[in-house]
Write an enzyme that holds these catalytic residues in place. Structure first.
Site, PDB file in Angstrom:
ATOM      1  N   SER A  66       0.795  -1.234   0.000  1.00 22.65           N
ATOM      2  CA  SER A  66       0.000   0.000   0.000  1.00 22.65           C
ATOM      3  C   SER A  66       0.823   1.277   0.000  1.00 22.65           C
ATOM      4  O   SER A  66       0.255   2.378  -0.047  1.00 22.65           O
ATOM      5  CB  SER A  66      -0.953   0.007   1.200  1.00 22.65           C
ATOM      6  OG  SER A  66      -2.072  -0.812   0.947  1.00 22.65           O
ATOM      7  N   LYS A  69      -0.034   3.760  -2.668  1.00 23.76           N
ATOM      8  CA  LYS A  69      -1.034   4.824  -2.589  1.00 23.76           C
ATOM      9  C   LYS A  69      -0.412   6.223  -2.569  1.00 23.76           C
ATOM     10  O   LYS A  69      -1.114   7.208  -2.789  1.00 23.76           O
ATOM     11  CB  LYS A  69      -1.938   4.602  -1.377  1.00 23.76           C
ATOM     12  CG  LYS A  69      -2.795   3.332  -1.488  1.00 23.76           C
ATOM     13  CD  LYS A  69      -3.711   3.139  -0.291  1.00 23.76           C
ATOM     14  CE  LYS A  69      -4.649   1.956  -0.494  1.00 23.76           C
ATOM     15  NZ  LYS A  69      -3.982   0.643  -0.325  1.00 23.76           N
ATOM     16  N   SER A 131      -5.918   3.586   4.541  1.00 24.26           N
ATOM     17  CA  SER A 131      -5.461   2.749   3.434  1.00 24.26           C
ATOM     18  C   SER A 131      -6.605   1.974   2.788  1.00 24.26           C
ATOM     19  O   SER A 131      -6.442   0.822   2.352  1.00 24.26           O
ATOM     20  CB  SER A 131      -4.374   1.771   3.908  1.00 24.26           C
ATOM     21  OG  SER A 131      -3.614   1.299   2.822  1.00 24.26           O
ATOM     22  N   LYS A 255       3.211   6.492   4.741  1.00 24.43           N
ATOM     23  CA  LYS A 255       2.346   5.398   4.281  1.00 24.43           C
ATOM     24  C   LYS A 255       2.938   4.032   4.629  1.00 24.43           C
ATOM     25  O   LYS A 255       4.102   3.759   4.371  1.00 24.43           O
ATOM     26  CB  LYS A 255       2.147   5.488   2.764  1.00 24.43           C
ATOM     27  CG  LYS A 255       1.017   4.612   2.270  1.00 24.43           C
ATOM     28  CD  LYS A 255      -0.328   5.126   2.734  1.00 24.43           C
ATOM     29  CE  LYS A 255      -1.426   4.091   2.614  1.00 24.43           C
ATOM     30  NZ  LYS A 255      -1.344   3.030   3.658  1.00 24.43           N
TER      31      LYS A 255
END
Length: 453
Positions: A66, A69, A131, A255
């Site tokens: 993730s 992202k 997320s 992140k």
């Protein structure tokens, strides 16, 4: 006996070669992993200049999960800035987004109604804080019409940003097999991959071009659809935010990422006293080699932040108007003055290891196009006119490492003329020419006379 002795000497020689070959490798490995980071890849960067303070396998291509992202965030914030997408714009949920969003808690998600409409702002908050994968796909479809088109945008933007060692196959970072049969790029088992260096570059550009991302990324908790039956508490997966379980002073992004393929990943950033660092950890593990406890990615990140904040500080190495010793002036031809002072336009600042400030020396590079064959500037010269550049180099000859190939330019400032030098009028130039002519004649006569004796 002689043959046996000869063989013994040869064997000893070969062993010596092997030892000499091995030990430099061991030394290099030790130098590269001074922090003993337990992960497949990692990097620590000072954000302003991009100076790399630590790296482990920085160019190895690994799963990013993730952390993907960050690219979706970049493309959304760019679309918002350019007016192609509005924060209050509504998205109507399609079958693909609905099915992915309903897969929770196995996948990070806020459940979206099939007949629901959601603003881009709340989808962005769900993606950045929690997320949420369904919300991420919804944003991708809003920007590009389909996730397949959005993936093309992701790869194109990566190229534009100067990233290397990357491949995007979806907008979320999930394994394609988790996309409910809706994947359109790559094979069923494909995932997004990048190197630690490329991931750090992306993070650097994201917070540099769109610093507002940190306002959302640093939000520890938020309620999605507060006041409705669909309300869900979102807690940031970045547990290093100061108010969360593994809080660290100064952390405000960025992140996390987790899949079976990528392992435990985290791109972190923290700022203290005006100095910001960016860290990337990929497939973090504990001391036994396990990667099941989410805490380990924060433990390994903490090592890098502790090292940076504890051992480095931002220093002004050379102030504004600095003049290089032995190069404080340049000769000028055809001017009212025969020389001009040169100095830096701005100070040079860089993070340096404590106690090593004196290890750095100035490096002056003059613009050859400004100089004649004698190394002179030609009048007229304007105050503030660029004459060259000044950068720094390590006295011990070791190269300074930066995130990008042209990173040295981040510690480079212009060198300019400190004063105006007007062009001398024709009469002065003529008299100088006559004086120079007779000076040369007299010099020739003197040399000839001396030759007689």
């Amino acid at each position: 006996m002689k043959i046996k002795q000869y063989r013994k000497y040869v064997a000893s020689f070969l062993v010596l070669i092997m030892v000499l070959g091995i030990f430099p490798s061991l030394n290099r490995a030790h130098a590269e992993d001074i922090l003993n980071i337990n992960a497949d890849g990692a990097i620590l960067v000072e954000a302003e200049t991009g100076r790399v303070l630590y790296a482990k396998n920085p160019d190895q291509v690994l799963g990013i999960a993730s952390m993907t992202k960050m690219m979706t965030e970049y493309l959304l914030l760019e679309a918002i800035k350019e007016g192609r997408v509005k924060w209050d714009q509504e998205y109507a949920v399609d079958e693909y987004v609905y099915k992915v969003s309903q897969d929770y808690p196995r996948l990070s998600n806020v459940p979206l109604r099939r007949d629901g409409k959601y603003s881009i702002r709340e989808l962005y908050q769900a993606m950045t804080i929690y997320s949420a994968n369904g919300a991420t796909i919804a944003i991708a479809e809003t920007i590009a019409g389909s996730e397949a088109n959005f993936v093309k945008m992701m790869n194109k933007k990566a190229e534009q940003l100067g990233l290397q060692d990357y491949k995007f196959v979806n907008s979320t970072g999930l394994n394609n097999s988790d996309l409910k049969g809706f994947h359109h790029t790559g094979n069923l088992e494909d995932e997004n991959v990048m190197s630690p260096r490329a991931t750090a570059k992306l993070a650097s550009r994201l917070i540099s071009d769109f610093p507002e991302v940190l306002e959302t990324a640093s939000t520890p908790k938020m309620k999605f659809r507060e006041g409705t039956d669909d309300m869900i508490q979102m807690e940031n997966w970045n547990w290093m935010l100061p108010s969360l379980i593994y809080g660290y002073e100064g952390v405000d992004g960025l992140k996390t990422g987790t899949t079976d393929f990528a392992g435990l990943c985290f791109t972190g950033t923290a700022e203290r006293n005006g100095t910001r660092y960016i860290t990337v950890i990929m497939n973090a593990k504990d001391e036994k080699g396990n990667n099941t406890n989410k805490k380990v990615r924060f433990d390994e990140t903490r090592k890098m932040f502790d090292y940076a904040f504890g051992n480095y500080s931002k220093e002004e190495l050379y102030p504004e108007n600095y003049q290089v010793k032995g190069k404080k002036t340049l000769p000028v031809t055809k001017g009212k003055e025969d020389k001009v002072k040169i100095q830096t336009k701005e100070p040079i600042t860089m993070v340096v290891k404590n106690g090593e400030k004196e290890n750095y020396k100035p490096k002056l590079v003059l613009d050859k196009k400004k100089l004649n064959d004698k190394g002179e500037l030609t009048a007229p010269i304007k105050k503030g006119e660029k004459i060259g550049t000044l950068t720094i180099k390590a006295e011990d000859g070791q190269a300074l490492n930066f995130l990008t190939e042209d990173g040295q330019k981040n510690i480079q400032v212009d060198v300019v003329a400190a004063d105006d030098v007007e062009k001398a009028n024709w009469f002065v130039l003529m008299m100088r020419g006559i004086g120079s002519f007779f000076g040369n004649v007299w010099g020739s006569i003197s040399s000839t006379v001396k030759g007689w004796f």
